[in-house]
Write a protein that holds these residues in place. Structure first.
Motif, mmCIF file in Angstrom:
data_model
loop_
_atom_site.group_PDB
_atom_site.id
_atom_site.type_symbol
_atom_site.label_atom_id
_atom_site.label_comp_id
_atom_site.label_asym_id
_atom_site.label_seq_id
_atom_site.Cartn_x
_atom_site.Cartn_y
_atom_site.Cartn_z
ATOM 1 N N ASN A 68 0.833 -1.051 0.057
ATOM 2 C CA ASN A 68 0.113 0.040 -0.038
ATOM 3 C C ASN A 68 0.787 1.139 -0.011
ATOM 4 O O ASN A 68 1.612 1.566 0.877
ATOM 5 C CB ASN A 68 -0.751 -0.012 1.211
ATOM 6 C CG ASN A 68 -1.695 1.291 1.245
ATOM 7 O OD1 ASN A 68 -1.266 2.252 2.310
ATOM 8 N ND2 ASN A 68 -2.817 1.334 0.670
ATOM 9 N N TRP A 70 0.864 5.298 0.454
ATOM 10 C CA TRP A 70 0.314 6.290 1.351
ATOM 11 C C TRP A 70 1.395 7.299 1.655
ATOM 12 O O TRP A 70 2.425 7.450 1.449
ATOM 13 C CB TRP A 70 -0.207 5.474 2.611
ATOM 14 C CG TRP A 70 0.841 5.047 3.620
ATOM 15 C CD1 TRP A 70 1.545 3.788 3.436
ATOM 16 C CD2 TRP A 70 1.328 5.775 4.594
ATOM 17 N NE1 TRP A 70 2.379 3.884 4.523
ATOM 18 C CE2 TRP A 70 2.265 5.349 5.191
ATOM 19 C CE3 TRP A 70 0.924 7.084 5.031
ATOM 20 C CZ2 TRP A 70 3.061 5.609 6.187
ATOM 21 C CZ3 TRP A 70 1.651 7.473 6.350
ATOM 22 C CH2 TRP A 70 2.664 6.821 6.926
ATOM 23 N N CYS A 77 -6.064 8.470 2.598
ATOM 24 C CA CYS A 77 -4.994 7.475 3.386
ATOM 25 C C CYS A 77 -5.560 7.300 4.807
ATOM 26 O O CYS A 77 -5.401 6.421 5.307
ATOM 27 C CB CYS A 77 -3.844 7.938 3.072
ATOM 28 S SG CYS A 77 -3.009 7.862 1.530
ATOM 29 N N GLU A 80 -8.417 5.080 5.039
ATOM 30 C CA GLU A 80 -8.286 3.602 4.658
ATOM 31 C C GLU A 80 -7.288 2.969 5.764
ATOM 32 O O GLU A 80 -7.445 1.985 5.669
ATOM 33 C CB GLU A 80 -7.460 3.696 3.338
ATOM 34 C CG GLU A 80 -6.874 2.447 2.866
ATOM 35 C CD GLU A 80 -5.857 2.474 1.554
ATOM 36 O OE1 GLU A 80 -6.399 1.883 0.738
ATOM 37 O OE2 GLU A 80 -4.908 3.212 1.351
ATOM 38 N N HIS A 81 -6.402 3.614 6.449
ATOM 39 C CA HIS A 81 -5.613 2.938 7.249
ATOM 40 C C HIS A 81 -5.954 1.909 8.208
ATOM 41 O O HIS A 81 -5.386 0.825 8.347
ATOM 42 C CB HIS A 81 -4.692 4.098 8.076
ATOM 43 C CG HIS A 81 -3.610 3.326 8.797
ATOM 44 N ND1 HIS A 81 -2.335 3.159 8.048
ATOM 45 C CD2 HIS A 81 -3.373 3.145 10.084
ATOM 46 C CE1 HIS A 81 -1.640 2.709 9.193
ATOM 47 N NE2 HIS A 81 -2.498 2.676 10.429
ATOM 48 N N LEU A 84 -6.678 -1.316 6.341
ATOM 49 C CA LEU A 84 -5.495 -2.007 6.236
ATOM 50 C C LEU A 84 -5.084 -2.947 7.538
ATOM 51 O O LEU A 84 -4.504 -3.907 7.586
ATOM 52 C CB LEU A 84 -4.318 -1.457 5.688
ATOM 53 C CG LEU A 84 -4.562 -0.772 4.402
ATOM 54 C CD1 LEU A 84 -3.674 0.469 3.893
ATOM 55 C CD2 LEU A 84 -4.459 -1.774 3.169
ATOM 56 N N GLY A 99 3.465 -1.008 3.913
ATOM 57 C CA GLY A 99 3.154 0.072 3.604
ATOM 58 C C GLY A 99 4.324 0.875 2.965
ATOM 59 O O GLY A 99 5.374 0.779 3.214
ATOM 60 N N PRO A 140 -4.306 6.750 -2.120
ATOM 61 C CA PRO A 140 -3.647 5.531 -1.807
ATOM 62 C C PRO A 140 -4.017 4.606 -3.185
ATOM 63 O O PRO A 140 -4.790 4.867 -3.739
ATOM 64 C CB PRO A 140 -4.366 4.864 -0.542
ATOM 65 C CG PRO A 140 -5.599 5.553 -0.855
ATOM 66 C CD PRO A 140 -5.618 7.096 -1.190
ATOM 67 N N GLU A 141 -2.908 3.820 -3.173
ATOM 68 C CA GLU A 141 -2.913 2.660 -4.075
ATOM 69 C C GLU A 141 -2.410 1.367 -3.467
ATOM 70 O O GLU A 141 -1.217 1.511 -2.855
ATOM 71 C CB GLU A 141 -2.032 2.992 -5.398
ATOM 72 C CG GLU A 141 -2.754 4.090 -6.264
ATOM 73 C CD GLU A 141 -2.077 4.293 -7.748
ATOM 74 O OE1 GLU A 141 -2.396 5.179 -8.237
ATOM 75 O OE2 GLU A 141 -1.085 3.338 -8.013
ATOM 76 N N THR A 142 -3.087 0.368 -3.612
ATOM 77 C CA THR A 142 -2.808 -0.888 -3.090
ATOM 78 C C THR A 142 -2.331 -1.893 -4.275
ATOM 79 O O THR A 142 -3.348 -2.102 -5.159
ATOM 80 C CB THR A 142 -3.782 -1.415 -2.169
ATOM 81 O OG1 THR A 142 -4.001 -0.351 -1.350
ATOM 82 C CG2 THR A 142 -3.298 -2.826 -1.618
ATOM 83 N N LYS A 154 -4.486 -4.336 -8.751
ATOM 84 C CA LYS A 154 -4.171 -3.038 -8.047
ATOM 85 C C LYS A 154 -5.509 -2.320 -7.843
ATOM 86 O O LYS A 154 -6.287 -2.404 -8.547
ATOM 87 C CB LYS A 154 -3.206 -2.143 -8.583
ATOM 88 C CG LYS A 154 -3.740 -0.840 -9.363
ATOM 89 C CD LYS A 154 -2.581 -0.075 -9.824
ATOM 90 C CE LYS A 154 -2.990 1.142 -10.705
ATOM 91 N NZ LYS A 154 -2.088 2.171 -10.991
ATOM 92 N N LEU A 164 -10.694 -5.648 0.025
ATOM 93 C CA LEU A 164 -9.453 -6.182 0.353
ATOM 94 C C LEU A 164 -9.750 -7.699 0.810
ATOM 95 O O LEU A 164 -9.007 -8.446 0.375
ATOM 96 C CB LEU A 164 -9.186 -5.575 1.801
ATOM 97 C CG LEU A 164 -7.838 -6.061 2.437
ATOM 98 C CD1 LEU A 164 -6.737 -5.819 1.428
ATOM 99 C CD2 LEU A 164 -7.520 -5.290 3.775
#
Length: 186
Positions: A68, A70, A77, A80-81, A84, A99, A140-142, A154, A164
């Motif tokens: 991830n 961030w 972000c 989103e945290h 994750l 991360g 953010p990008e994962t 992604k 997720l």
């Protein structure tokens, strides 16, 4: 005769415009084509933000990896945290979570993590070299990397628990699926 040509030209223009519009409908105008899907993930060696230890993708081969990108200044972000963190608790035994601090100072990143808490390694990407090699457009990008080191997909924007979970299940299904040679064995 001239009027007929104008009418025919206008009709052709309208048909062309309709074709262009029809192709555009149903597509997300914000979606950027992802050219790395199905390709080997670019290797990296980055330093851990808190311990200074080196972490490399090569050392993680054979395990699914969730990366991830961030930043502390990124509003989504912050949203989103916790997702994750939840993902790490739920799926940390099935996949490695990492991360990567994107375009941010180490001090700001540490302050963010002190406030939010964290349970998986956070890496420093000097001069955003890793982000560039992965094609990160923003945060953010994962990224989801299968055990063979292939980027499976992604997620752009803050990831939700359902997405997720689905992505982790896809990664672990790949990890558990037998290879063609294994499946052919009697």
């Amino acid at each position: 005769m001239r009027r007929w040509r104008y009418t025919l030209g206008f009709a052709a223009l309208c048909v062309g415009l309709l074709v262009v519009l029809a192709k555009g409908f149903g597509r997300n105008p914000h979606e950027v084509p992802f050219m790395l899907a199905g390709k080997p993930a670019p290797d990296f060696v980055l330093r851990s933000l808190d311990t200074g230890e080196k972490v490399s993708l090569a050392d993680l081969k054979g395990r699914p990896v969730v990366i991830n990108f961030w930043a502390s200044w990124c509003g989504p972000c912050q949203y989103e945290h916790p997702v994750l963190e939840w993902g790490q608790r739920e799926f940390g035994s099935q996949a490695v979570f990492l991360g990567v601090v994107f375009e941010d100072s180490e001090d700001n990143a540490r302050a963010f993590l002190r406030r939010q808490g964290y349970s998986f390694p956070q890496l420093v990407d000097p001069r955003s070299r890793m982000a560039v090699s992965y094609g990160v457009a923003g945060v953010p990008e994962t990224y989801f990397i299968n055990p063979a080191g292939i980027i499976q997909g992604k997620h752009v924007g803050p990831i939700d628990p359902e997405s997720l979970t689905r992505r982790i299940r896809e990664l672990t299904a790949t990890a558990e699926a037998p290879t063609a040679a294994e499946a052919a064995r009697p």
